[in-house]
Write a protein that holds these residues in place. Structure first.
Motif, PDB file in Angstrom:
ATOM      1  N   GLY A 150       0.769  -1.233   0.000  1.00  0.00           N
ATOM      2  CA  GLY A 150       0.000   0.000   0.000  1.00  0.00           C
ATOM      3  C   GLY A 150       0.798   1.278   0.000  1.00  0.00           C
ATOM      4  O   GLY A 150       0.211   2.374   0.057  1.00  0.00           O
ATOM      5  N   ARG A 151       2.121   1.213  -0.091  1.00  0.00           N
ATOM      6  CA  ARG A 151       2.908   2.449  -0.108  1.00  0.00           C
ATOM      7  C   ARG A 151       2.593   3.267  -1.361  1.00  0.00           C
ATOM      8  O   ARG A 151       2.385   2.714  -2.433  1.00  0.00           O
ATOM      9  CB  ARG A 151       4.400   2.137  -0.048  1.00  0.00           C
ATOM     10  N   VAL A 152       2.581   4.585  -1.204  1.00  0.00           N
ATOM     11  CA  VAL A 152       2.206   5.489  -2.286  1.00  0.00           C
ATOM     12  C   VAL A 152       3.468   6.127  -2.858  1.00  0.00           C
ATOM     13  O   VAL A 152       4.288   6.688  -2.118  1.00  0.00           O
ATOM     14  CB  VAL A 152       1.243   6.579  -1.776  1.00  0.00           C
ATOM     15  N   ALA A 153       3.626   6.027  -4.175  1.00  0.00           N
ATOM     16  CA  ALA A 153       4.791   6.613  -4.830  1.00  0.00           C
ATOM     17  C   ALA A 153       4.663   8.130  -4.877  1.00  0.00           C
ATOM     18  O   ALA A 153       3.559   8.677  -4.977  1.00  0.00           O
ATOM     19  CB  ALA A 153       4.925   6.058  -6.246  1.00  0.00           C
ATOM     20  N   ASP A 154       5.800   8.816  -4.821  1.00  0.00           N
ATOM     21  CA  ASP A 154       5.835  10.275  -4.922  1.00  0.00           C
ATOM     22  C   ASP A 154       5.911  10.633  -6.407  1.00  0.00           C
ATOM     23  O   ASP A 154       6.999  10.793  -6.979  1.00  0.00           O
ATOM     24  CB  ASP A 154       7.052  10.820  -4.160  1.00  0.00           C
ATOM     25  N   LEU A 155       4.747  10.780  -7.037  1.00  0.00           N
ATOM     26  CA  LEU A 155       4.708  11.029  -8.472  1.00  0.00           C
ATOM     27  C   LEU A 155       5.247  12.414  -8.829  1.00  0.00           C
ATOM     28  O   LEU A 155       5.818  12.602  -9.906  1.00  0.00           O
ATOM     29  CB  LEU A 155       3.285  10.859  -8.996  1.00  0.00           C
ATOM     30  N   THR A 156       5.076  13.378  -7.922  1.00  0.00           N
ATOM     31  CA  THR A 156       5.610  14.712  -8.189  1.00  0.00           C
ATOM     32  C   THR A 156       7.128  14.674  -8.282  1.00  0.00           C
ATOM     33  O   THR A 156       7.737  15.255  -9.204  1.00  0.00           O
ATOM     34  CB  THR A 156       5.172  15.695  -7.093  1.00  0.00           C
ATOM     35  N   ALA A 157       7.771  13.998  -7.349  1.00  0.00           N
ATOM     36  CA  ALA A 157       9.228  13.882  -7.373  1.00  0.00           C
ATOM     37  C   ALA A 157       9.692  13.107  -8.591  1.00  0.00           C
ATOM     38  O   ALA A 157      10.713  13.452  -9.212  1.00  0.00           O
ATOM     39  CB  ALA A 157       9.723  13.209  -6.097  1.00  0.00           C
ATOM     40  N   LEU A 158       8.965  12.078  -8.959  1.00  0.00           N
ATOM     41  CA  LEU A 158       9.338  11.281 -10.125  1.00  0.00           C
ATOM     42  C   LEU A 158       9.189  12.077 -11.414  1.00  0.00           C
ATOM     43  O   LEU A 158      10.022  11.984 -12.317  1.00  0.00           O
ATOM     44  CB  LEU A 158       8.493  10.006 -10.182  1.00  0.00           C
ATOM     45  N   ARG A 159       8.121  12.884 -11.511  1.00  0.00           N
ATOM     46  CA  ARG A 159       7.946  13.707 -12.701  1.00  0.00           C
ATOM     47  C   ARG A 159       9.075  14.735 -12.813  1.00  0.00           C
ATOM     48  O   ARG A 159       9.608  14.980 -13.911  1.00  0.00           O
ATOM     49  CB  ARG A 159       6.596  14.421 -12.638  1.00  0.00           C
ATOM     50  N   THR A 160       9.447  15.325 -11.689  1.00  0.00           N
ATOM     51  CA  THR A 160      10.546  16.298 -11.696  1.00  0.00           C
ATOM     52  C   THR A 160      11.852  15.644 -12.128  1.00  0.00           C
ATOM     53  O   THR A 160      12.605  16.188 -12.955  1.00  0.00           O
ATOM     54  CB  THR A 160      10.702  16.923 -10.306  1.00  0.00           C
ATOM     55  N   ALA A 161      12.130  14.450 -11.585  1.00  0.00           N
ATOM     56  CA  ALA A 161      13.382  13.757 -11.887  1.00  0.00           C
ATOM     57  C   ALA A 161      13.434  13.304 -13.341  1.00  0.00           C
ATOM     58  O   ALA A 161      14.464  13.448 -14.012  1.00  0.00           O
ATOM     59  CB  ALA A 161      13.559  12.571 -10.953  1.00  0.00           C
ATOM     60  N   THR A 162      12.333  12.736 -13.842  1.00  0.00           N
ATOM     61  CA  THR A 162      12.342  12.264 -15.232  1.00  0.00           C
ATOM     62  C   THR A 162      12.435  13.434 -16.205  1.00  0.00           C
ATOM     63  O   THR A 162      13.151  13.361 -17.208  1.00  0.00           O
ATOM     64  CB  THR A 162      11.098  11.412 -15.536  1.00  0.00           C
ATOM     65  N   ALA A 163      11.747  14.519 -15.902  1.00  0.00           N
ATOM     66  CA  ALA A 163      11.814  15.692 -16.778  1.00  0.00           C
ATOM     67  C   ALA A 163      13.227  16.272 -16.815  1.00  0.00           C
ATOM     68  O   ALA A 163      13.713  16.699 -17.868  1.00  0.00           O
ATOM     69  CB  ALA A 163      10.821  16.750 -16.316  1.00  0.00           C
ATOM     70  N   ALA A 164      13.898  16.264 -15.684  1.00  0.00           N
ATOM     71  CA  ALA A 164      15.245  16.827 -15.614  1.00  0.00           C
ATOM     72  C   ALA A 164      16.238  16.034 -16.450  1.00  0.00           C
ATOM     73  O   ALA A 164      17.239  16.586 -16.942  1.00  0.00           O
ATOM     74  CB  ALA A 164      15.716  16.880 -14.163  1.00  0.00           C
ATOM     75  N   HIS A 165      15.987  14.732 -16.617  1.00  0.00           N
ATOM     76  CA  HIS A 165      16.937  13.878 -17.338  1.00  0.00           C
ATOM     77  C   HIS A 165      16.400  13.397 -18.688  1.00  0.00           C
ATOM     78  O   HIS A 165      17.014  12.534 -19.323  1.00  0.00           O
ATOM     79  CB  HIS A 165      17.294  12.666 -16.466  1.00  0.00           C
ATOM     80  N   GLY A 166      15.270  13.923 -19.125  1.00  0.00           N
ATOM     81  CA  GLY A 166      14.744  13.545 -20.425  1.00  0.00           C
ATOM     82  C   GLY A 166      14.211  12.125 -20.487  1.00  0.00           C
ATOM     83  O   GLY A 166      14.134  11.537 -21.580  1.00  0.00           O
ATOM     84  N   ALA A 167      13.832  11.569 -19.345  1.00  0.00           N
ATOM     85  CA  ALA A 167      13.262  10.219 -19.299  1.00  0.00           C
ATOM     86  C   ALA A 167      11.741  10.303 -19.311  1.00  0.00           C
ATOM     87  O   ALA A 167      11.149  11.338 -18.984  1.00  0.00           O
ATOM     88  CB  ALA A 167      13.742   9.483 -18.053  1.00  0.00           C
ATOM     89  N   ARG A 168      11.113   9.215 -19.687  1.00  0.00           N
ATOM     90  CA  ARG A 168       9.647   9.146 -19.652  1.00  0.00           C
ATOM     91  C   ARG A 168       9.194   8.409 -18.394  1.00  0.00           C
ATOM     92  O   ARG A 168       9.955   7.641 -17.794  1.00  0.00           O
ATOM     93  CB  ARG A 168       9.108   8.477 -20.903  1.00  0.00           C
ATOM     94  N   LEU A 169       7.931   8.675 -18.000  1.00  0.00           N
ATOM     95  CA  LEU A 169       7.366   8.108 -16.769  1.00  0.00           C
ATOM     96  C   LEU A 169       6.107   7.322 -17.090  1.00  0.00           C
ATOM     97  O   LEU A 169       5.165   7.854 -17.676  1.00  0.00           O
ATOM     98  CB  LEU A 169       7.058   9.228 -15.772  1.00  0.00           C
ATOM     99  N   LEU A 170       6.115   6.052 -16.717  1.00  0.00           N
ATOM    100  CA  LEU A 170       4.962   5.160 -16.863  1.00  0.00           C
ATOM    101  C   LEU A 170       4.440   4.828 -15.473  1.00  0.00           C
ATOM    102  O   LEU A 170       5.198   4.359 -14.613  1.00  0.00           O
ATOM    103  CB  LEU A 170       5.376   3.878 -17.586  1.00  0.00           C
TER     104      LEU A 170
END
Length: 369
Positions: A150-170
């Motif tokens: 039931g742990r909840v992922a930090d999608l905001t942090a993941l979006r920031t990190a992927t955007a900074a490195h040009g990666a995509r997020l699924l």
């Protein structure tokens, strides 16, 4: 609503005969969904069914899902299960691409990448996922809410990190959408199986994809329903749809007949309102577990997992309290049909686990995600 009495959000839609705390395995159908399915089967049995007519339920389901995630219907593809939709993304990656996964995530999300055999798959703890994104990362794939605990992922942090490195997020929203508001513009690819928190029959799933990300995908098993005009062009070859419908799998008709009314109920109640209800019940359960001497996984989630208690699931089921055992945890899931009385009954039964538990009609512990 008070802390002492939390009622069902839709008492006229549900009448479970157990204390059902297992939506993380399978949601319960509302009355409107049961009614639609019974009517659909009656029309089928009577020979009055017209397959073209199912396009209404498919279209309504696609549009409802789009509204729930803040997307346009043209951005949404339909499927039957999560893993083939994830497979679209996995198939589009070049050999050697780095894919970052959370450790212990559900295999419907992870196996399409492992199965490629030529990707650089890296697995890290969920809490380290955002910090682990680097210049070589092509894709991060994660469940918004973890199935096992039931742990909840930090999608905001993941979006920031992927955007900074040009990666995509699924993101796989199967254990989240319906109680945790998620927007498609937070991610590049959003997949969701609808048979849990969206209360649909098993056999419907969705992929919402941004136009930029969609341009990188190609249909890997296109059939007639992926065509621009499926009923007019279903022989020899078809013109694939210009929208995300080109990724469609031909729908499981009866399942979609039940999906449309279930999504309508989620829309009416709203994920925000449902989430507040579910989280209040989950917190009540966590507090009760602590009083009993247990240590559930911390966090704000509608799923509460307690390490070491997984073996209690069959005994609870015999007492009419339905939970599940996952990764050694006893997993309870709280949804719109759950009440504070259900929570208190579950805690009462748990207090007697290993001793004498008052009997109720047996209910088998459910398998599945």
């Amino acid at each position: 609503m008070t802390s002492d009495q939390i009622p069902s959000l839709a008492p006229d839609e549900f009448a479970p005969e157990t204390v059902y705390l297992n939506t993380a395995s399978m949601g319960l159908p509302p009355v409107r969904t049961r009614t639609a399915l019974v009517a659909d089967l009656a029309e089928w049995a009577a020979g009055r069914i017209n397959p073209v007519g199912y396009d209404v339920a498919v279209g309504a389901s696609r549009a409802a899902f789009a509204r729930l995630v803040g997307a346009q219907p043209e951005q949404v593809a339909i499927g039957a299960q999560v893993s083939p939709l994830v497979g679209l993304v996995a198939a589009a990656l070049p050999a050697g691409a780095e894919v970052l996964l959370g450790r212990g995530d559900f295999t419907s999300l992870t196996q399409p990448f492992h199965g490629r055999g030529d990707l650089a798959v890296r697995t890290v703890p969920l809490e380290e996922l955002a910090a682990s994104v680097g210049p070589s990362t092509a894709l991060v794939a994660v469940s918004a809410v973890q199935s096992a605990d039931g742990r909840v992922a930090d999608l905001t942090a993941l979006r920031t990190a992927t955007a900074a490195h040009g990666a995509r997020l699924l993101v796989d929203a199967t254990q989240a959408l319906g109680w945790l508001p998620i927007r498609a513009d937070q991610v590049d690819y959003l997949v969701c199986g609808a048979y849990k928190w969206l209360l649909a029959p098993r056999g419907t799933a969705f992929l919402a994809v941004s136009p930029e990300a969609a341009a990188t995908l190609r249909p890997i098993a296109p059939g007639w329903y992926a065509g621009e005009d499926p009923w007019a062009e279903c022989y020899d070859t078809v013109r694939l749809a210009a929208s995300a419908r080109r990724f469609d799998v031909a729908p499981a008709w009866h399942a979609f007949a039940g999906t449309a009314p279930s999504l309508a109920l989620i829309e009416e109640l709203t994920p925000a309102r449902i989430g507040a209800h579910n989280l209040a019940l989950a917190e009540r359960f966590r507090a009760g577990l602590a009083e009993l001497g247990h240590r559930p996984v911390p966090g704000e989630s509608a799923i509460v997992s307690t390490p070491g208690l997984g073996t209690a699931a069959p005994e609870l089921a015999r007492a009419g309290v339905v939970m599940s055992s996952r990764a050694g945890n006893l997993r309870a899931a709280f949804h719109l049909y759950t009440t504070s009385a259900d929570v208190d009954r579950a805690l009462d039964v748990l207090s007697g686990v290993g001793g004498t538990v008052s009997a109720a009609p047996p209910v088998p512990a459910a398998p599945g995600r």
